[in-house]
Design a protein around this motif. Structure first.
Motif, PDB file in Angstrom:
ATOM      1  N   TRP A 102       0.841  -1.202   0.000  1.00 30.65           N
ATOM      2  CA  TRP A 102       0.000   0.000   0.000  1.00 30.65           C
ATOM      3  C   TRP A 102       0.879   1.257   0.000  1.00 30.65           C
ATOM      4  O   TRP A 102       1.602   1.509   0.957  1.00 30.65           O
ATOM      5  CB  TRP A 102      -0.934  -0.008   1.216  1.00 30.65           C
ATOM      6  CG  TRP A 102      -2.047   1.001   1.101  1.00 30.65           C
ATOM      7  CD1 TRP A 102      -2.358   1.750   0.019  1.00 30.65           C
ATOM      8  CD2 TRP A 102      -2.996   1.349   2.120  1.00 30.65           C
ATOM      9  NE1 TRP A 102      -3.445   2.541   0.276  1.00 30.65           N
ATOM     10  CE2 TRP A 102      -3.855   2.325   1.566  1.00 30.65           C
ATOM     11  CE3 TRP A 102      -3.202   0.940   3.438  1.00 30.65           C
ATOM     12  CZ2 TRP A 102      -4.903   2.882   2.296  1.00 30.65           C
ATOM     13  CZ3 TRP A 102      -4.241   1.497   4.157  1.00 30.65           C
ATOM     14  CH2 TRP A 102      -5.087   2.459   3.577  1.00 30.65           C
TER      15      TRP A 102
ATOM     16  N   ASP B 166       2.429   2.213  -5.250  1.00 32.01           N
ATOM     17  CA  ASP B 166       1.878   2.735  -6.497  1.00 32.01           C
ATOM     18  C   ASP B 166       1.003   3.943  -6.163  1.00 32.01           C
ATOM     19  O   ASP B 166      -0.036   3.785  -5.527  1.00 32.01           O
ATOM     20  CB  ASP B 166       1.056   1.624  -7.173  1.00 32.01           C
ATOM     21  CG  ASP B 166       0.397   2.139  -8.447  1.00 32.01           C
ATOM     22  OD1 ASP B 166       0.689   3.284  -8.837  1.00 32.01           O
ATOM     23  OD2 ASP B 166      -0.397   1.383  -9.033  1.00 32.01           O
ATOM     24  N   PRO B 167       1.429   5.168  -6.603  1.00 33.22           N
ATOM     25  CA  PRO B 167       0.666   6.371  -6.234  1.00 33.22           C
ATOM     26  C   PRO B 167      -0.801   6.291  -6.666  1.00 33.22           C
ATOM     27  O   PRO B 167      -1.670   6.847  -6.009  1.00 33.22           O
ATOM     28  CB  PRO B 167       1.383   7.488  -6.985  1.00 33.22           C
ATOM     29  CG  PRO B 167       2.714   6.964  -7.323  1.00 33.22           C
ATOM     30  CD  PRO B 167       2.593   5.479  -7.421  1.00 33.22           C
ATOM     31  N   ALA B 168      -1.083   5.579  -7.749  1.00 32.81           N
ATOM     32  CA  ALA B 168      -2.455   5.511  -8.234  1.00 32.81           C
ATOM     33  C   ALA B 168      -3.337   4.716  -7.277  1.00 32.81           C
ATOM     34  O   ALA B 168      -4.545   4.896  -7.236  1.00 32.81           O
ATOM     35  CB  ALA B 168      -2.489   4.892  -9.621  1.00 32.81           C
TER      36      ALA B 168
ATOM     37  N   ALA C 195      -2.469   4.408  -3.887  1.00 34.62           N
ATOM     38  CA  ALA C 195      -2.260   4.835  -2.500  1.00 34.62           C
ATOM     39  C   ALA C 195      -3.525   5.425  -1.897  1.00 34.62           C
ATOM     40  O   ALA C 195      -3.907   5.078  -0.785  1.00 34.62           O
ATOM     41  CB  ALA C 195      -1.118   5.841  -2.438  1.00 34.62           C
ATOM     42  N   LEU C 196      -4.172   6.331  -2.616  1.00 34.67           N
ATOM     43  CA  LEU C 196      -5.303   7.031  -2.028  1.00 34.67           C
ATOM     44  C   LEU C 196      -6.597   6.759  -2.787  1.00 34.67           C
ATOM     45  O   LEU C 196      -7.545   7.524  -2.700  1.00 34.67           O
ATOM     46  CB  LEU C 196      -5.015   8.529  -1.980  1.00 34.67           C
ATOM     47  CG  LEU C 196      -3.927   8.891  -0.953  1.00 34.67           C
ATOM     48  CD1 LEU C 196      -3.331  10.235  -1.242  1.00 34.67           C
ATOM     49  CD2 LEU C 196      -4.497   8.856   0.442  1.00 34.67           C
ATOM     50  N   ALA C 197      -6.630   5.670  -3.530  1.00 38.61           N
ATOM     51  CA  ALA C 197      -7.839   5.339  -4.274  1.00 38.61           C
ATOM     52  C   ALA C 197      -8.957   4.991  -3.294  1.00 38.61           C
ATOM     53  O   ALA C 197      -8.702   4.654  -2.132  1.00 38.61           O
ATOM     54  CB  ALA C 197      -7.572   4.172  -5.210  1.00 38.61           C
TER      55      ALA C 197
ATOM     56  N   ASN D  74       2.529   9.190   1.825  1.00 42.59           N
ATOM     57  CA  ASN D  74       1.518   8.202   1.430  1.00 42.59           C
ATOM     58  C   ASN D  74       2.050   6.768   1.396  1.00 42.59           C
ATOM     59  O   ASN D  74       1.486   5.915   0.742  1.00 42.59           O
ATOM     60  CB  ASN D  74       0.925   8.527   0.053  1.00 42.59           C
ATOM     61  CG  ASN D  74       0.351   9.909   0.006  1.00 42.59           C
ATOM     62  OD1 ASN D  74      -0.038  10.455   1.039  1.00 42.59           O
ATOM     63  ND2 ASN D  74       0.307  10.499  -1.168  1.00 42.59           N
TER      64      ASN D  74
ATOM     65  N   LEU E 115      -9.976   9.464   2.884  1.00 44.34           N
ATOM     66  CA  LEU E 115      -9.966   8.015   3.033  1.00 44.34           C
ATOM     67  C   LEU E 115     -11.212   7.549   3.772  1.00 44.34           C
ATOM     68  O   LEU E 115     -11.706   6.452   3.558  1.00 44.34           O
ATOM     69  CB  LEU E 115      -8.712   7.555   3.785  1.00 44.34           C
ATOM     70  CG  LEU E 115      -7.410   7.598   2.988  1.00 44.34           C
ATOM     71  CD1 LEU E 115      -6.245   7.223   3.869  1.00 44.34           C
ATOM     72  CD2 LEU E 115      -7.475   6.662   1.800  1.00 44.34           C
TER      73      LEU E 115
ATOM     74  N   GLY F 153      -0.409  13.958  -8.695  1.00 40.83           N
ATOM     75  CA  GLY F 153       0.261  12.720  -8.306  1.00 40.83           C
ATOM     76  C   GLY F 153      -0.357  12.069  -7.085  1.00 40.83           C
ATOM     77  O   GLY F 153      -0.092  10.908  -6.793  1.00 40.83           O
TER      78      GLY F 153
ATOM     79  N   TRP G  85      -4.006  12.851  -5.816  1.00 41.11           N
ATOM     80  CA  TRP G  85      -5.460  12.648  -5.850  1.00 41.11           C
ATOM     81  C   TRP G  85      -5.990  12.336  -7.240  1.00 41.11           C
ATOM     82  O   TRP G  85      -6.947  11.575  -7.367  1.00 41.11           O
ATOM     83  CB  TRP G  85      -6.172  13.877  -5.289  1.00 41.11           C
ATOM     84  CG  TRP G  85      -5.848  14.125  -3.852  1.00 41.11           C
ATOM     85  CD1 TRP G  85      -5.144  15.172  -3.344  1.00 41.11           C
ATOM     86  CD2 TRP G  85      -6.194  13.303  -2.740  1.00 41.11           C
ATOM     87  NE1 TRP G  85      -5.034  15.057  -1.982  1.00 41.11           N
ATOM     88  CE2 TRP G  85      -5.671  13.921  -1.583  1.00 41.11           C
ATOM     89  CE3 TRP G  85      -6.886  12.106  -2.604  1.00 41.11           C
ATOM     90  CZ2 TRP G  85      -5.823  13.386  -0.311  1.00 41.11           C
ATOM     91  CZ3 TRP G  85      -7.041  11.571  -1.335  1.00 41.11           C
ATOM     92  CH2 TRP G  85      -6.511  12.207  -0.211  1.00 41.11           C
TER      93      TRP G  85
ATOM     94  N   VAL H 170      -4.392  10.800  -9.812  1.00 37.06           N
ATOM     95  CA  VAL H 170      -4.063   9.433 -10.232  1.00 37.06           C
ATOM     96  C   VAL H 170      -4.907   8.421  -9.466  1.00 37.06           C
ATOM     97  O   VAL H 170      -5.160   7.324  -9.936  1.00 37.06           O
ATOM     98  CB  VAL H 170      -2.564   9.099 -10.042  1.00 37.06           C
ATOM     99  CG1 VAL H 170      -1.694   9.883 -10.986  1.00 37.06           C
ATOM    100  CG2 VAL H 170      -2.138   9.307  -8.604  1.00 37.06           C
ATOM    101  N   ALA H 171      -5.349   8.795  -8.268  1.00 34.31           N
ATOM    102  CA  ALA H 171      -6.185   7.889  -7.484  1.00 34.31           C
ATOM    103  C   ALA H 171      -7.659   8.023  -7.880  1.00 34.31           C
ATOM    104  O   ALA H 171      -8.513   7.427  -7.229  1.00 34.31           O
ATOM    105  CB  ALA H 171      -6.009   8.168  -5.993  1.00 34.31           C
TER     106      ALA H 171
ATOM    107  N   ARG I 132      -9.767  10.571  -7.677  1.00 33.02           N
ATOM    108  CA  ARG I 132     -10.621  11.149  -6.652  1.00 33.02           C
ATOM    109  C   ARG I 132     -11.074  12.571  -6.984  1.00 33.02           C
ATOM    110  O   ARG I 132     -11.753  13.200  -6.191  1.00 33.02           O
ATOM    111  CB  ARG I 132      -9.858  11.181  -5.313  1.00 33.02           C
ATOM    112  CG  ARG I 132      -9.404   9.822  -4.832  1.00 33.02           C
ATOM    113  CD  ARG I 132     -10.561   8.934  -4.464  1.00 33.02           C
ATOM    114  NE  ARG I 132     -11.161   9.313  -3.217  1.00 33.02           N
ATOM    115  CZ  ARG I 132     -10.895   8.754  -2.047  1.00 33.02           C
ATOM    116  NH1 ARG I 132     -10.053   7.761  -1.981  1.00 33.02           N
ATOM    117  NH2 ARG I 132     -11.476   9.160  -0.947  1.00 33.02           N
TER     118      ARG I 132
END
Lengths: 369, 411
Positions: free
Chosen positions: A37, A40-42, A44-46, A335, B75, B93, B95, B97-98, B100
């Motif tokens: 966890w 991978d930045p994609a 991390a906070l998904a 992160n 989160l 980099g 939010w 890419v995630a 969100r």
């Protein structure tokens, strides 16, 4: 029977709560520390991050990875901090208690003054001491009061280190220390005539020492030498921590000293013991259990230290770094949740090493009663 | 009594609902920067009087605390309606890419912002065909501050390249000035590093570093660390204990000749120290960066799942408008991101910066979140520590490259 059921029902909610919110989350933290966890930045906070199981990879990186040099320095810092903080607080506390025990004038006043720092939070202590330790103020200008030139020691900002050693030698030193401790245990078992304990500790100590002196020489954690040592910038932090906690140990010791029956001391006097001999052979042994309790409390404070360093040196200054701060940086700024969780688990283990033997011995004593 | 309270509560609640709900703005603007945000909120309330604005500020410079709180909230599935974030990769980099954040390109089209903002800025806040936040202000990172009167006294001119800077440093040292460069704690050292790197690599090389085209282990990039080490030798040894304001103080008090800091230093010197820009203190682009504007920007984004989306969109419209930016920036001590803002509202430094903003080449700052994701930035502090400890350019370059590969920089 009905009493038992009621008792169980009354306890159940707290048992459940503790089970979920303490042990459940420890378990979750352990699981997170074994995943990727944050790598991978994609992910991390998904919203629903996909975690992959990595095993002990995070732990390996912390101890032997290229970029985690800061963790290693912080671990060394923690070791030295704990050592000097405990020694300082216990020593100073004992001295203060011994002085107060002789019943000087205004004892109550001094007792309050010495105990007062404990009422402050570490953040307040840290802020005040940061001011005191400024390079061009506070402690450094003290000598000018007596007409001497001011000191120029950069308390919290020096990069100097003492006792520098190569991180690669760490397994060796650990084995040596543990081995010697085991041999000491064996020696005591021999004196107490416990043969089983003697055999076990002597054998394992011997094996460890043998390993350290032969194969251990060739173990290398890193492909290059990496010097670490006692950061002199920590001295200021240790000073502040000792200032804060020595009042507490003083109170404990004072209670202990007052609890020693006068008869015992008189008996020692009648037997012709000098003052030093009385302390050495009568008072100090009676204070030993207090020392142990104080060490437990101080030890776990030292291992969890965060706020004091935060207030005194900030988060970003590596020479005063401790694992709790590095954990915060990794998890909440970088992160890197998995690696942060790994440091959390390591700290939990360290605290457990300090607390569990104590709890076990307490429990055993209660059962005996 | 209780009944009465209950009734009042219900009435209030209904009233707010009827007039258009709430808007929660999450930022780290407190203290000196608070009034600028409040002015902007006042303007919003004038336009949308029915909306209840919740100012969810978490104190702490550069958002050190706010970012942690934001992470916990996101989160936990409880995003604020809009939040402050450094424009560029720090947002992208972390939010974007995630997945969100909402893409704001339609808003930019609708409001005509594609022409209002310079292209260099739009490039920095774009990623995979989307534009991800609305910049409200611009600060400049590559500025060197000095006192003209003092430099005259010492008989030196502001250096134009880093080689010149090192020569000037030796001259000043020979005249008994121990530390010609004033430096502060860890992040200000990184701030200095980015000026050195931009000066030596040029805007092209700097951008390539963040696109992953120029490796940190490339001899050119390693040379940055070499020069940086020499520049550090010109700085005060107790840097780690000083805040950026204390470092500026050293220049103001004549204990140092130069300080390299963002243009909030101008705000500090004019507002707090009551110095006159252009007369009492002066500035120049940091050595080797003439014609380049290294920018950082505070911006607002729209998280997916915001509870009051329409109110948040209205807020973003205001933030990007000429009126909004000219209300906010003179108070904040920054300049507007738009090209059409009114120079008369700004002081001498602000006007000079606006001129450069319109004519210079624009690149992004590393330390302030424009060019690298959070996961890289937070570990760059460790690289800095490795360099300080080992004094080895190669070791620092290796560590930087290791982190860059780990976080997939430029991918």
């Amino acid at each position: 029977m009905r009493d038992r059921i009621t008792a169980f029902l009354v306890l159940l909610p707290s048992l459940l709560a503790v089970g979920i919110f303490v042990y459940g989350f420890i378990g979750q933290n352990l699981w997170v520390s074994l995943t990727d966890w944050g790598k991978d930045p994609a992910q991390a906070l998904a919203l629903h991050p996909k975690l992959r199981f990595l095993g002990l990879e995070n732990y390996r990186e912390l101890f032997t990875g290229f970029v985690d040099v800061r963790f290693r320095q912080s671990a060394i810092n923690l070791l030295f901090f704990t050592l000097f903080f405990m020694a300082g607080s216990l020593g100073l506390g004992l001295l203060l208690a011994l002085a107060l025990d002789r019943g000087p004038k205004g004892e109550g006043f001094f007792r309050t003054v010495f105990l007062f720092p404990m009422a402050l939070s570490f953040v307040v202590t840290g802020t005040i001491w940061r001011w005191l330790l400024q390079p061009q103020g506070g402690v450094n200008v003290l000598p000018t009061l007596f007409g001497l030139p001011p000191l120029s020691f950069p308390w919290l900002t020096t990069r100097e280190q003492a006792l520098v050693f190569d991180w690669n030698r760490l397994p060796l030193y650990t084995a040596l220390v543990v081995g010697l401790v085991l041999l000491h245990v064996a020696w005591r078992a021999y004196r107490e005539g416990e043969r089983r304990r003697l055999l076990w500790s002597a054998a394992s100590g011997g094996v460890l020492l043998l390993w350290a002196l032969t194969l251990g020489q060739r173990v290398h954690l890193l492909p290059y030498p990496e010097p670490h040592g006692l950061s002199l910038a920590l001295v200021g932090v240790i000073l502040a921590a000792v200032w804060q906690m020595s009042g507490y140990t003083m109170a404990l010791y004072l209670a202990g000293l007052r609890g020693i029956p006068v008869e015992v001391l008189e008996a020692a006097k009648v037997d012709g013991a000098s003052e030093w001999q009385t302390y050495r052979h009568v008072v100090f042994p009676l204070l030993a259990p207090i020392t142990l309790s104080a060490m437990i409390v101080l030890g776990h404070i030292a291992l969890k230290i965060f706020d004091l360093v935060f207030a005194m040196a900030g988060l970003d200054y590596a020479p005063t770094d401790v694992p709790a701060i590095y954990m915060y940086l990794l998890a909440f700024r970088g992160n890197q949740f998995a690696k942060g969780a790994a440091i959390g688990i390591l700290l939990l283990l360290l605290v457990a090493v300090v607390v569990i033997p104590y709890l076990a011995s307490q429990l055993r004593r209660e059962v005996r009663r | 009594m209780r009944k009465w309270l209950l009734a009042a509560g219900v009435a209030l609640g209904l009233g707010a609902l009827a007039q258009g709900g709430k808007l929660e703005i999450f930022s780290w603007w407190a203290g000196d920067e608070g009034p600028a945000l409040e002015a902007l909120i006042r303007l919003y309330k004038q336009k949308y009087p029915g909306v209840e604005v919740i100012n969810a500020t978490v104190t702490g410079g550069a958002g050190v605390n706010a970012k942690a709180v934001l992470k916990t909230r996101m989160l936990g599935g409880n995003p604020p309606d809009t939040f402050q974030v450094h424009a560029g990769q720090e947002l992208i980099g972390t939010w974007v890419v995630a997945d969100r954040m909402e893409d704001l390109t339609p808003l930019f089209r609708q409001e005509g912002w594609l022409q209002a903002f310079p292209k260099g800025l739009l490039d920095l806040i774009s990623y995979r065909g989307g534009i991800w936040s609305v910049p409200v202000n611009i600060h400049r990172s590559n500025v060197m501050w000095y006192l003209p009167a003092k430099l005259k006294e010492w008989g030196v001119a502001p250096p134009k390249t880093w080689a010149e800077f090192l020569a000037t440093c030796q001259t000043l040292k020979a005249k008994g000035l121990q530390a010609p460069l004033a430096l502060g704690e860890n992040w200000t050292q990184q701030h200095l590093w980015e000026s050195v790197a931009l000066g030596l690599l040029g805007p092209e090389g700097w951008n390539n570093l963040w696109k992953g085209k120029l490796k940190f282990t490339d001899p050119k990039a390693v040379a940055v660390w070499e020069t940086f080490g020499k520049v550090l030798d010109c700085a005060n040894k107790d840097a780690a204990g000083l805040s950026w304001q204390q470092a500026v103080d050293r220049v103001v008090q004549g204990q140092a000749a130069f300080n390299i800091m963002g243009d909030w230093a101008a705000g500090y010197m004019t507002t707090t120290l009551k110095l006159k820009p252009g007369a009492d203190f002066a500035w120049a682009p940091s050595p080797g960066t003439q014609g380049v504007f290294m920018m950082l920007s505070d911006s607002f984004g729209l998280p997916k799942g915001a509870k009051n989306r329409q109110n948040a969109l209205n807020w973003l419209k205001l933030v990007g408008s000429k009126e909004g930016q000219d209300t906010f920036n003179p108070l904040k001590g920054s300049i507007a991101a738009r090209l059409d803002s009114d120079p008369a509202k700004y002081n001498a430094y602000g006007q000079a910066a606006m001129k450069d903003w319109k004519s210079n080449r624009i690149v992004g700052s590393l330390v302030h979140g424009a060019v690298a994701p959070e996961s890289f930035m937070s570990q760059f502090g460790t690289v800095m520590e490795i360099f300080q400890q080992t004094k080895s350019p190669q070791a620092a370059a290796n560590a930087a490259q290791a982190i860059a590969s780990q976080v997939g920089l430029g991918r």
